[in-house]
Design an enzyme around this catalytic site. Structure first.
Site, PDB file in Angstrom:
ATOM      1  N   GLU A  15     -27.064 -47.814 -19.487  1.00  0.00           N
ATOM      2  CA  GLU A  15     -28.168 -48.008 -20.435  1.00  0.00           C
ATOM      3  C   GLU A  15     -29.541 -48.095 -19.754  1.00  0.00           C
ATOM      4  OE1 GLU A  15     -27.018 -51.229 -23.076  1.00  0.00           O
ATOM      5  OE2 GLU A  15     -25.497 -49.952 -24.016  1.00  0.00           O
ATOM      6  N   GLU A  57     -19.397 -46.634 -24.784  1.00  0.00           N
ATOM      7  CA  GLU A  57     -19.392 -47.930 -25.464  1.00  0.00           C
ATOM      8  C   GLU A  57     -19.597 -47.712 -26.957  1.00  0.00           C
ATOM      9  OE1 GLU A  57     -21.953 -51.105 -24.184  1.00  0.00           O
ATOM     10  OE2 GLU A  57     -21.663 -50.634 -22.051  1.00  0.00           O
TER      11      GLU A  57
END
Length: 481
Positions: free
Chosen positions: A158, A269
């Site tokens: 991320e 995810e």
């Protein structure tokens, strides 16, 4: 009013790969050295079919991968070897997230999580490249080229969020360039990809950057949660979800699929929410959400990694309460949550999905064939604060023969719901062995006989599905010819 779904049992189906079993998420790399983590991982592989596992922090100081010893770099790959040796021994492989920054190479003291992961950029990119190439070469030497070519190397986690670095594209792109080249210098057939972003970010810019700079990118990875970009700052999770859309993750996956082009797309995810302390993670809500979301993602992704398989997890702190709203499919004691049972039902499906006709605001149904058996999976799902009620579902399987066996398994408030029993126990903070045994028992699904009606037209049956419930019907035939 009865909800009607109809399917031709003799029709030609479509291939139905179990893409969601490709990878599952975990928390922090050092947890994989724990005996209880390993026991739960083995079970998740054996019972749910997961084939890879992804976790943060493989390069963190607590793994000892690279540390500063008297101002000299000290490489130690022993702990990574212990983890990967275990995974391979139980039939799994790593989806290698290359994170986070060893303190020796860090350009700042920016940290995240309870375990103090350093998320800064490297102060020396040549030293970072040396670490990556040494580590990957070690794995190729230890496990062999053919094995490591089946792994996936994902650069960082991320990077579009400031919590995991600068949040700037140019910083991540520079890190990716050095990392990808280091990996390919070991073996050009190893798979490397990114951008590993939250909320589908940067995919088009990332692929353009790689094309313009002649950089390898073998797959696209990203993340998405149904709480992303919904609601207002300060909203609680229920409010965020109430402002989401019922098929938000399918819609986002369609966008990402288009942006990824012909490259494989892996969501590394996703979950029912991004809140690590969300009670709905422990409840039937999560199971109904999982079934609907997975079934809607078919044809869009090559991998769909649920976050996470276990509550043995420590980003905020290491918990002790048996049901605390953690991400896991199993709680700390290995007690299966309704979410676990949802993946168990999905794992039991065949590889040929049939066309199912019917439509309803909260009810969805799918029919999947596996040799001489057919499964009908029904969910009754709505987002929080949306209308939902008990629904009677009438299913017609046209041209089906008389079944030899017809059974039904359920997940709902009254079935496969261990948290509900824990609450009647008074929500104890710690479990006695007897309590744990009782919760394990109640977490299981029961197969019960389902009455069906057969005629020359085919077979029919009725099922009542409560709010946020799942019903899985298995029909065994002597032959479908």
């Amino acid at each position: 009013m009865t909800v009607i779904f109809r399917c031709d049992a003799r029709s030609q189906g479509e291939d139905f790969s179990h893409f969601w079993e490709h990878t599952v998420g975990s928390g922090h790399a050092t947890l994989a050295l724990r005996a209880d983590w390993q026991a739960q991982m083995r079970r998740a592989h054996d019972e749910l079919g997961f084939r890879h596992v992804r976790f943060h922090g493989l390069l963190d100081d607590d793994m000892g991968t690279l540390i500063d010893q008297d101002d000299q770099p000290l490489y130690s790959f022993f702990n990574t070897d212990q983890i990967f040796d275990f995974l391979l021994s139980v039939g799994m492989r790593p989806f290698v997230e290359l994170s986070f920054m060893p303190t020796m190479l860090s350009s700042s003291g920016q940290i995240i999580f309870h375990y103090r992961a350093n998320v800064s950029a490297p102060k020396d990119y040549d030293q970072w490249s040396a670490l990556i190439s040494k580590l990957v070469a070690h794995w190729v030497d230890r496990y062999g080229e053919e094995e490591v070519r089946q792994w996936f190397f994902e650069v960082w986690n991320e990077p579009n969020l400031e919590a995991f670095g600068s949040g700037k594209q140019e910083d991540y792109f520079k890190l990716y360039a050095h990392t990808a080249r280091a990996i390919k210098s070991v073996d050009g057939q190893l798979k490397v990809g990114g951008p590993a972003t939250a909320a589908n970010a940067w995919i088009e810019d990332f692929t353009a950057f790689c094309a313009n700079n002649d950089l390898p990118v073998d797959f696209i990875s990203t993340h998405h949660y149904p709480t992303d970009a919904f609601g207002q700052p300060g909203d609680d999770t229920e409010t965020q979800l109430s402002k989401s859309t019922r098929s938000a993750l399918r819609d986002e996956a369609r966008i990402a699929r288009d942006q990824a082009g012909d490259r494989p797309l892996y969501y590394t995810e996703w979950c029912t929410s991004s809140n690590p302390r969300d009670p709905m993670h422990d409840q039937p809500y999560a199971a109904a959400f999982i079934v609907k979301t997975v079934m809607e993602a078919r044809g869009l992704v090559q991998g769909y990694s649920y976050w996470t398989f276990s509550d043995i997890f420590e980003e905020n702190y290491f918990p002790s309460q048996p049901f605390h709203g953690g991400f896991g499919l199993m709680n700390l004691h290995g007690i299966a949550k309704p979410a676990y049972r949802a993946f168990e039902l999905l794992h039991g499906l065949g590889a040929e999905i049939l066309q199912m006709d019917g439509n309803h605001p909260t009810v969805d149904a799918w029919s999947v064939r596996d040799g001489h058996s057919t499964s009908v999976l029904i969910s009754n799902f709505a987002l929080p604060r949306r209308p939902i009620k008990d629904e009677t579902v009438h299913v017609e399987l046209l041209n089906a023969p008389v079944p030899a066996i017809a059974t039904i398994r359920r997940i709902d408030d009254s079935n496969a719901n261990a948290r509900a029993l824990w609450e009647t126990m008074g929500r104890p903070d710690y479990l006695s062995p007897a309590m744990a045994d009782e919760l394990h028992a109640v977490s299981a699904m029961r197969a019960e006989h389902l009455p069906v009606f057969w005629s020359d037209r085919g077979l029919e049956f009725d099922v009542t599905v409560p709010p946020l419930g799942i019903a899985a019907i298995t029909l065994e035939f002597a032959s479908l010819a």
